[in-house]
Design a protein around this motif. Sequence first.
Motif: not given
Length: 485
Positions: A92-101
Amino acid sequence: MVLYIIDHPYHYEAENLCRVFYPFDKVTVQHEFMPSDENRTVYTAEENGEYIVRIEDADGKTERKAKVGAETEYGMVSLLFDAFCAHTGKMPRWGMLTGIHPIKLLRQLTEQHGEAEAARLFREKYFVSNEKTALAVRTLRAQKPITDKVRENDYSLYISVPFCPTRCAYCSFVSQSVEKAKKQIPEYHRLLLEELKETAKVADALGLNLRAVYVGGGTPTTFSAEQLSEMIRVVKDSFDMSQCEELTVEAGRPDTIDRAKLDALLKSGVSRISINPQTLQDNVLENIGRRHTAQQTVDAFHLAREAGFTNINMDLIVGLPGDTYETFCDTIEKVIALDPENVTVHALALKRSSFITQSGEINKAHADAALADRMMAYAEKRLTERGLEPYYLYRQSRMAGNLENTGWAKPGTECAYNIFTMDETETVLACGAGGVTKLKNPYSEDLSRIFNFKYSYEYISRYPEILERKEGIAKQYEQFRKRLH
């Protein structure tokens, strides 16, 4: 999909990672292991000082193990992320970040380590791509001059008008169509003005400083010109506006805009409006349930310019049903030709309560991550070439291509409210149905929430309870100040 959470507290993070890699799976969480008939299972557990992750489906089985270390949450989530990447072959392009912010996280890392190290951690610890890390850094730089001016008693005011001409097929907000809720509007308007007056008393008693006002929804311009004028008059009469730097109203749908409403807003001192096409392709507008044409959006924009508005935002969405790469690029070019000060580009997020999701109409653009990524990249390229900078950014679950929502602005025209609410920099006091008051501890990163009732009919019928909840604002600020001493 069954997600097993065995003897560890990272339910939220694990469930969100499941949605990153399998956005269309329904996730059922179990806290005890029981054999399942589901075609996909994700097992996560802490056992004997080890984290264990196992993914099983028709594509096979992937297992990972690691010792529990000092960064316990990171250890479990990174192990699960690694297993998903190996199992699916996706990064995923945002890696393991799943948070909104994500920009809030980058700000915190930057404050601790400096910009260069924070960017490195984004890339190497959280596996965010080079492109998304660069976008995040640009966004943080653009918003820093605004967030640096925040003082401990600053706040913003959000006003909710939860009515729309029709409900869009992708929408999961609490807005209701005017056709169904028309009879509620006069009483809703009356009670909203009451709530504004009571909220102003609370803010004044606490010595809070109003920085920004944002009227959203829904579509606030479903109110008449007279109702809009009266609402803003009550805001100005009730609140201390001496330090308020902006007043935004979402005009939103072009089929609710006329010269009388625009004149009323401008005369009332509104400094920024949104005219939101989402797309400038008529067939796509029809697909999402909008009863206006692309030309009506263009006409509404020109009408707003003629009325005298000099700060206009336009919202667009990547991944709408029936939109292609070529038609999306055409929309971008047409919006650029209008020359708005702000353009907000959203990635379509399919929520369970939306018509598209409930009807099973999962569109190709949403399922095709590569297509959504190309669309977003084109928007970023062209808006950058036109001199706009990204100034706020947030993410949602089940987004097209696992992308992001980004607000772009010509320097000096940024909407401070958008920055404050997405960076969670200061308190937001909310009025109206669906409003969420967010009380920011000025001495820490802590945030407390007070919820208004979601629906307009509930707001009206249980209004006394809304006022009772307002008492919680003063009580929470007392707690903030006690903890300081």
